[in-house]
Scaffold this motif. Structure first.
Motif, mmCIF file in Angstrom:
data_model
loop_
_atom_site.group_PDB
_atom_site.id
_atom_site.type_symbol
_atom_site.label_atom_id
_atom_site.label_comp_id
_atom_site.label_asym_id
_atom_site.label_seq_id
_atom_site.Cartn_x
_atom_site.Cartn_y
_atom_site.Cartn_z
ATOM 1 N N ILE A 102 -7.246 1.333 5.870
ATOM 2 C CA ILE A 102 -6.852 1.447 7.283
ATOM 3 C C ILE A 102 -7.508 2.609 8.029
ATOM 4 C CG2 ILE A 102 -4.597 0.285 7.043
ATOM 5 C CD1 ILE A 102 -4.012 3.707 7.293
ATOM 6 N N HIS B 6 -10.928 4.361 7.605
ATOM 7 C CA HIS B 6 -12.325 4.157 8.024
ATOM 8 C C HIS B 6 -12.988 2.963 7.336
ATOM 9 C CE1 HIS B 6 -12.782 7.667 10.521
ATOM 10 N NE2 HIS B 6 -12.230 8.431 9.592
ATOM 11 N N GLY C 20 -6.900 3.297 0.341
ATOM 12 C CA GLY C 20 -7.049 4.727 0.557
ATOM 13 C C GLY C 20 -5.780 5.425 0.073
ATOM 14 N N ILE C 21 -5.884 6.732 -0.047
ATOM 15 C CA ILE C 21 -4.700 7.518 -0.423
ATOM 16 C C ILE C 21 -4.146 8.161 0.844
ATOM 17 C CG2 ILE C 21 -3.885 9.541 -1.722
ATOM 18 C CD1 ILE C 21 -4.519 7.036 -3.482
ATOM 19 N N PHE D 58 -1.029 10.554 2.001
ATOM 20 C CA PHE D 58 0.051 11.435 1.541
ATOM 21 C C PHE D 58 0.335 11.225 0.047
ATOM 22 C CE2 PHE D 58 0.884 10.399 6.063
ATOM 23 C CZ PHE D 58 0.418 11.598 6.579
ATOM 24 N N THR E 62 -9.820 5.233 -2.673
ATOM 25 C CA THR E 62 -10.701 6.269 -2.128
ATOM 26 C C THR E 62 -9.781 7.333 -1.541
ATOM 27 O OG1 THR E 62 -10.906 5.339 0.109
ATOM 28 C CG2 THR E 62 -12.489 4.564 -1.538
ATOM 29 N N GLY F 157 -9.465 11.668 0.170
ATOM 30 C CA GLY F 157 -10.117 12.844 0.735
ATOM 31 C C GLY F 157 -10.462 13.825 -0.363
ATOM 32 N N GLY G 240 -13.797 9.414 0.011
ATOM 33 C CA GLY G 240 -14.053 8.622 1.213
ATOM 34 C C GLY G 240 -13.982 9.521 2.434
ATOM 35 N N TYR G 241 -14.740 9.150 3.446
ATOM 36 C CA TYR G 241 -14.752 9.885 4.723
ATOM 37 C C TYR G 241 -13.317 10.064 5.216
ATOM 38 C CZ TYR G 241 -16.169 10.881 9.583
ATOM 39 O OH TYR G 241 -16.365 11.443 10.818
HETATM 40 C C1 LIG Z 1 -2.558 9.562 7.217
HETATM 41 C C2 LIG Z 1 -3.559 9.973 6.154
HETATM 42 C C3 LIG Z 1 -3.111 10.654 5.016
HETATM 43 C C4 LIG Z 1 -4.037 11.009 4.002
HETATM 44 N N1 LIG Z 1 -3.564 11.647 2.882
HETATM 45 C C5 LIG Z 1 -4.441 11.947 1.879
HETATM 46 C C6 LIG Z 1 -3.986 12.574 0.668
HETATM 47 O O1 LIG Z 1 -2.792 12.813 0.461
HETATM 48 N N2 LIG Z 1 -4.902 12.872 -0.273
HETATM 49 C C7 LIG Z 1 -6.244 12.611 -0.113
HETATM 50 O O2 LIG Z 1 -7.038 12.927 -1.012
HETATM 51 N N3 LIG Z 1 -6.696 12.004 1.017
HETATM 52 C C8 LIG Z 1 -5.838 11.662 2.008
HETATM 53 N N4 LIG Z 1 -6.304 11.022 3.129
HETATM 54 C C9 LIG Z 1 -7.721 10.629 3.213
HETATM 55 C C10 LIG Z 1 -7.949 9.174 2.829
HETATM 56 O O3 LIG Z 1 -7.379 8.892 1.558
HETATM 57 C C11 LIG Z 1 -9.443 8.838 2.763
HETATM 58 O O4 LIG Z 1 -10.058 9.064 4.002
HETATM 59 C C12 LIG Z 1 -9.642 7.389 2.307
HETATM 60 O O5 LIG Z 1 -10.994 7.192 1.969
HETATM 61 C C13 LIG Z 1 -9.251 6.411 3.408
HETATM 62 O O6 LIG Z 1 -9.521 5.112 2.970
HETATM 63 P P1 LIG Z 1 -9.623 3.884 3.984
HETATM 64 O O7 LIG Z 1 -10.741 4.161 4.955
HETATM 65 O O8 LIG Z 1 -9.902 2.721 3.094
HETATM 66 O O9 LIG Z 1 -8.286 3.762 4.657
HETATM 67 C C14 LIG Z 1 -5.413 10.681 4.155
HETATM 68 C C15 LIG Z 1 -5.838 10.005 5.318
HETATM 69 C C16 LIG Z 1 -4.930 9.648 6.300
HETATM 70 C C17 LIG Z 1 -5.414 8.899 7.533
#
Ligand SMILES: Cc1cc2nc3c(=O)[nH]c(=O)nc-3n(C[C@H](O)[C@H](O)[C@H](O)COP(=O)(O)O)c2cc1C
Length: 151
Positions: A10, A12, A52-53, A55, A81, A83, A113-114
């Motif tokens: 959701i 990127h 994605g992850i 929280f 993926t 952060g 991931g971005y």
């Molecule tokens: C609301 C939100 C919370 C996030 N929480 C975490 C986290 O707890 N740990 C982490 O490593 N990345 C976190 N991220 C980064 C995402 O996991 C990362 O950008 C991931 O690649 C998103 O995947 P997607 O583009 O498939 O949704 C968070 C991103 C968002 C938007």
């Protein structure tokens, strides 16, 4: 052997790139968690769950879907993926739910991931360009190894 990849992506579209690479390598079907149908899932032998992850957990559409699945003895794998937080934390909630349903977890994959969430946006985000060619190739390698194990 029928393989299904269920994913949510959701922020990127980072995880979608990984999900598509794994599905392509394994010859698997692929569906978004929000469109997944519990009855259809029963037709598959192996299911990969990824997002994605957010929280420290997988997306709630994945976690909620697993709650709705019946008890099983099927094989599963997990991908994500993120952060930057460590996978032993990030995958814990999904792993626990899958195990409690009786799934056998074959393997797990994660890459960066971005990420532009919150104040990271002010600095242009982190992990720009990821997943890129390198991460996608690692995901393909993960999928190939898994497929070999299943054959
Ligand atoms: C609301 C939100 C919370 C996030 N929480 C975490 C986290 O707890 N740990 C982490 O490593 N990345 C976190 N991220 C980064 C995402 O996991 C990362 O950008 C991931 O690649 C998103 O995947 P997607 O583009 O498939 O949704 C968070 C991103 C968002 C938007």
């Amino acid at each position: 052997m029928r393989i299904l990849i269920i994913y949510a992506s959701i922020h990127h579209g980072n995880t979608e790139k990984i999900a598509r690479a794994i599905a392509d390598e394994m010859g698997a079907d692929i569906v978004k968690a929000r469109d997944a149908d519990v009855e259809k899932i029963k037709e598959y032998d192996v299911i990969g769950f990824g997002s994605g992850i957010y929280f420290f957990k997988h997306h709630k559409s994945i976690l909620n879907l697993v709650d709705k699945l019946p008890e099983t003895a099927k094989d599963a794998f997990i991908f994500s993926t993120k952060g930057g937080t460590p996978d032993f934390i990030n995958h814990r909630a999904l792993r626990k739910k899958l195990l409690s349903k009786g799934f056998r977890i074959l393997s797990e994959f994660s890459c960066k991931g971005y990420d532009t969430y919150g104040i990271l946006r002010l600095v242009g985000g982190i992990n720009k360009g990821k997943p890129g060619i390198r991460e996608i190739e690692k995901a393909r390698e993960f999928a190939r190894k898994l497929k070999e194990r299943l054959n």
